[in-house]
Scaffold this motif. Structure first.
Motif, PDB file in Angstrom:
ATOM      1  N   UNK A 196       1.400   4.540   7.370  1.00  0.00           N
ATOM      2  CA  UNK A 196       1.791   3.212   8.244  1.00  0.00           C
ATOM      3  C   UNK A 196       2.735   2.493   7.332  1.00  0.00           C
ATOM      4  N   UNK A 197       2.300   2.472   6.091  1.00  0.00           N
ATOM      5  CA  UNK A 197       3.098   1.710   5.090  1.00  0.00           C
ATOM      6  C   UNK A 197       4.171   2.375   4.085  1.00  0.00           C
ATOM      7  N   UNK A 198       3.907   3.458   3.887  1.00  0.00           N
ATOM      8  CA  UNK A 198       5.009   4.271   2.991  1.00  0.00           C
ATOM      9  C   UNK A 198       5.372   5.783   3.539  1.00  0.00           C
ATOM     10  N   UNK A 199       6.369   6.222   3.157  1.00  0.00           N
ATOM     11  CA  UNK A 199       7.066   7.333   3.353  1.00  0.00           C
ATOM     12  C   UNK A 199       7.687   8.144   2.341  1.00  0.00           C
ATOM     13  N   UNK A 215       0.945  -1.319  -0.032  1.00  0.00           N
ATOM     14  CA  UNK A 215       0.021   0.253   0.091  1.00  0.00           C
ATOM     15  C   UNK A 215       0.896   1.406   0.121  1.00  0.00           C
ATOM     16  N   UNK A 216       0.740   2.012  -0.791  1.00  0.00           N
ATOM     17  CA  UNK A 216       1.728   3.358  -1.164  1.00  0.00           C
ATOM     18  C   UNK A 216       1.075   4.204  -1.534  1.00  0.00           C
ATOM     19  N   UNK A 217       1.976   5.465  -1.314  1.00  0.00           N
ATOM     20  CA  UNK A 217       1.326   6.996  -1.594  1.00  0.00           C
ATOM     21  C   UNK A 217       1.339   6.973  -3.213  1.00  0.00           C
ATOM     22  N   UNK A 218       0.427   7.199  -3.539  1.00  0.00           N
ATOM     23  CA  UNK A 218       0.208   7.183  -5.153  1.00  0.00           C
ATOM     24  C   UNK A 218       0.503   8.503  -5.657  1.00  0.00           C
ATOM     25  N   UNK A 219      -0.097   9.504  -4.696  1.00  0.00           N
ATOM     26  CA  UNK A 219      -0.333  10.933  -5.104  1.00  0.00           C
ATOM     27  C   UNK A 219      -0.567  11.897  -3.965  1.00  0.00           C
ATOM     28  N   UNK A 220      -0.182  13.144  -4.233  1.00  0.00           N
ATOM     29  CA  UNK A 220      -0.279  14.110  -3.263  1.00  0.00           C
ATOM     30  C   UNK A 220      -0.262  15.511  -3.890  1.00  0.00           C
ATOM     31  N   UNK A 221      -0.908  16.328  -3.147  1.00  0.00           N
ATOM     32  CA  UNK A 221      -0.704  17.804  -3.675  1.00  0.00           C
ATOM     33  C   UNK A 221      -0.535  18.671  -2.432  1.00  0.00           C
ATOM     34  N   UNK A 259      -3.672   6.616   8.875  1.00  0.00           N
ATOM     35  CA  UNK A 259      -3.457   7.718   9.337  1.00  0.00           C
ATOM     36  C   UNK A 259      -2.115   8.191   8.565  1.00  0.00           C
ATOM     37  N   UNK A 260      -1.932   9.661   7.989  1.00  0.00           N
ATOM     38  CA  UNK A 260      -0.971   9.876   7.215  1.00  0.00           C
ATOM     39  C   UNK A 260      -0.533  11.248   7.906  1.00  0.00           C
ATOM     40  N   UNK A 261       0.909  11.229   8.219  1.00  0.00           N
ATOM     41  CA  UNK A 261       1.363  12.435   8.858  1.00  0.00           C
ATOM     42  C   UNK A 261       2.085  13.502   7.811  1.00  0.00           C
ATOM     43  N   UNK A 262       1.941  14.613   7.793  1.00  0.00           N
ATOM     44  CA  UNK A 262       2.416  15.561   7.070  1.00  0.00           C
ATOM     45  C   UNK A 262       3.314  16.512   7.609  1.00  0.00           C
ATOM     46  N   UNK A 263       4.576  16.590   7.642  1.00  0.00           N
ATOM     47  CA  UNK A 263       5.541  17.313   8.403  1.00  0.00           C
ATOM     48  C   UNK A 263       6.423  18.207   7.571  1.00  0.00           C
ATOM     49  N   UNK A 314       7.787  16.091   4.338  1.00  0.00           N
ATOM     50  CA  UNK A 314       7.410  14.423   4.551  1.00  0.00           C
ATOM     51  C   UNK A 314       6.294  14.041   4.695  1.00  0.00           C
ATOM     52  N   UNK A 315       5.961  13.167   4.022  1.00  0.00           N
ATOM     53  CA  UNK A 315       4.425  12.510   3.956  1.00  0.00           C
ATOM     54  C   UNK A 315       4.510  11.001   4.399  1.00  0.00           C
TER      55      UNK A 315
END
Ligand code: GCB
Length: 632
Positions: free
Chosen positions: A317-320, A235-241, A266-270, A313-314
């Motif tokens: 639980x499974x991808x950064x 399970x991965x981060x496919x896209x973000x804006x 939960x996804x943390x954006x820092x 940083x995004x």
């Protein structure tokens, strides 16, 4: 019956499935077919990965073996039926077959074929291929060690124009469009040990493509950008804006999109440097909206003077993923363009994705830095990346070097406006561009096309593109290089498309295609739109090193005088807020055959094909020095 369906998948990636389906099978319903070789291999592809270079990856660049195949012998049998749609799916050059014994004849051989550098166009690497338009087969071998629980993607930065891709002898898909990225998921198809990827690249021009048959640039063929094998978690981060909200310097607005089975996370954006940490919860579809309040007094806003990029940083639980992102707003108010709320003048230059010194397509960071540094040497704060999407690396470099960008799609001149499939192609290329570059602060304008002649069917087509780009990204400006109309000495911009875009942006060639240095000052421009006026092109050809008086076309003096005259004409336009003269460097064009002055080069560059600055380079620089003072 065979049919090729172009699917516009719900999200973004254009994938062509080769379906051995019935004629009545609707687009979007094509399925992998049972048992039939390559056809069974093709499945719906996920959208391209955002931030490909931020992934675990290997570059499959380097030397690729190639076979020139003008008759497409490696693709069609002698009845001109594609091998990859036959019951076995075999028979084409992608089999990479070797003779079994001495009574077996195989008429191709990658192992003893010559090689080309990838990324790289083929035209600049072998004199035989300089004018070549057609098919080339290219092969690369690589060793992989696929791991359980990981997913793998074969990603192409760009292949011009049509690509058919085969992995270990099986077709994994095809793609049309020469300047945008595409990928195929290869999880489960990668072999442990040696793998073999073969690409059929075909740069044949067609009237019903984007661009169409007629352009003023070289039709460079081949794998012109990086080839990447990327690995992601299951399970991965496919896209973000992650960008500032429209006109709001105090808030980041965007989204995160996960793909895979564990979509709710939960996804943390820092942004550590600003002491920011925000947690969002993705829904069952893997999506979460992002809204982050910013400590305005602490933020260094991105601008050409201070191209500050923050490490973002995004982490789920499974991808950064990490990215370097600039924070800035861009808006218009009346005639003004406001960057971070402040009125600016776009001191620009147009450029092609071509290194005149090779000459050929820009191959990587070194070439790109050279081009952007030339622009900076002229005191530019802005470039028009004409006339098609340039590479992702180029945009990242613009972010880093502090250069604002006009990014464009090759909807150029006389497109087949009336055909729905042509529109779908244009929309796809525009979508892929926006999806790829939406996190880049440098990009402030999406351009939907260049010099498209006014007519109802064209304006409808272009209007739909404008609506599309706004629905994909409402934070940036929308532009198009419009044409002017002349009546006597008055030059007007009258185009219903101007109503749909944010700028009164147009090309004009006073003194070159119409009139001359002696007479051009008689013209005046009437631009009746309460929008910033951006002159997207003007210019004159000059053969570097050819000196004569300023009335002699092709001389450096003529070009220089034309620039001086043009500044007088344009400074008289009330809303003038920028320009991108045509063009940074001489570039190759088959439309330019004059044996002495041109030799298949468009000579409107301010820098010659040997890298020498022409007189007008310095004239434009001093004009920009003044503009910089004016807009301090
Ligand atoms: C234009 C086109 C550009 C050409 C240029 C020229 O209007 O937009 O692609 O190269 O003129 O030199 O004629």
């Amino acid at each position: 019956m065979h049919k090729v369906w172009k699917l516009l998948l719900s999200s973004c990636l254009a994938v062509t499935l080769t379906a051995g389906a019935q004629d009545d099978q609707a687009p979007g319903q094509a399925q992998a077919n049972k048992g039939n070789g390559a056809r069974a291999e093709l499945a719906k592809q996920p959208p391209t990965l955002q931030n490909i270079y931020g992934r675990q990856h290997v570059l499959l660049d380097g030397r690729w073996s190639y076979i020139i195949d003008p008759y497409e012998t490696g693709y069609y049998n002698y009845r001109r039926q594609p091998f990859d749609q036959s019951p076995s799916g075999a028979g084409g050059f992608y089999d990479d077959r070797k003779p079994k014994d001495k009574d077996d004849a195989v008429e191709y051989n990658f192992d003893s074929s010559p090689t080309l550098a990838v990324p790289g166009d083929w035209n600049s690497q072998n004199a035989k291929l300089e004018f070549y338009e057609g098919t080339l087969w290219m092969r690369q071998k690589f060793v992989a060690a696929p791991k359980d629980g990981k997913r793998y993607f074969l990603y192409f930065g760009a292949v011009n124009y049509e690509a058919h891709v085969y992995l270990n002898g099986k077709k994994i898909g095809s793609h049309k469009g020469g300047f945008t990225p595409f990928q195929f998921e290869v999880t489960g198809r990668l072999l442990k040990g040696e793998n073999n990827v073969i690409v059929k690249a075909d740069n044949t021009r067609h009237q019903d493509d984007i661009p169409t048959v007629n352009t003023d640039w070289w039709n460079y063929g081949g794998i012109t950008r990086d080839v990447i094998l990327a690995e992601t978690p299951d399970t991965y981060i496919e896209d973000y804006q992650i960008q500032l909200a429209k006109g709001d310097m105090g808030r980041i607005e965007g989204h995160v999109q996960l793909a895979g089975v564990q979509r709710a996370q939960d996804v943390t954006i820092s942004i550590a440097e600003l002491g920011l940490k925000t947690v969002v919860r993705t829904d069952a579809n893997g999506r979460a909206a992002v809204s982050i309040a910013l400590p305005k007094s602490k933020v260094r806003y991105w601008s050409p003077e201070d191209p500050k990029l923050y490490n973002v940083t995004i982490a789920g639980a499974t991808d950064t993923l990490n990215d370097r992102i600039g924070l800035r707003t861009i808006e218009t108010r009346g005639h003004d363009i406001l960057l971070n709320g402040k009125s600016i003048f776009l001191r620009g230059i147009s450029l092609h994705d071509e290194n005149p010194l090779i000459p050929g397509r820009l191959r990587g960071e070194g070439d790109m830095r050279m081009m952007l540094q030339w622009a900076k040497d002229m005191n530019c704060n802005y470039v028009r990346l004409a006339h098609y999407p340039h590479s992702e690396e180029m945009i990242k470099l613009a972010d880093e070097m502090g250069i604002l960008v006009w990014a464009e799609v090759p909807v150029y001149w006389t497109i087949s406006w009336e055909k729905p499939e042509v529109y779908a192609n244009a929309q796809q290329q525009l979508t892929d561009l926006v999806v790829r570059d939406k996190n880049r602060a440098s990009v402030i304008i999406w351009s939907i096309g260049n010099e498209t002649p006014v007519s109802p069917v064209r304006t409808q087509f272009m209007g739909k593109l404008a609506d599309t780009v706004r629905s994909l990204d409402h934070t940036r400006l929308v532009g198009a290089a419009l044409e002017v109309h002349r009546s006597g000495d008055v030059v007007t911009v009258e185009d219903p498309l101007a109503e749909k875009i944010d700028l009164a942006s147009f090309n004009q060639y006073a003194g070159w295609y119409w009139s001359n240095n002696k007479e051009m000052l008689k013209f005046s421009f009437k631009v009746n739109y309460n929008k910033p006026v951006i002159v997207t092109e003007f210019g004159a050809d000059a053969l570097g090193g050819y000196h004569a008086d300023s009335d002699t076309k092709w001389s450096e003096e003529y070009q220089d005088q034309l620039y001086k005259n043009t500044f007088k004409l344009l400074d008289a336009i009330p809303g003038l807020r920028g320009m991108t003269p045509w063009v940074l460097a001489d570039f190759r064009s088959p439309r330019r055959p004059h044996p002495y002055y041109q030799d298949y080069w468009n000579r409107k560059g301010l820098i010659s094909e040997t890298g020498k600055k022409k007189q007008a380079f310095y004239t434009l620089k001093s004009y920009y020095d003044q503009k910089q003072q004016q807009y301090k």
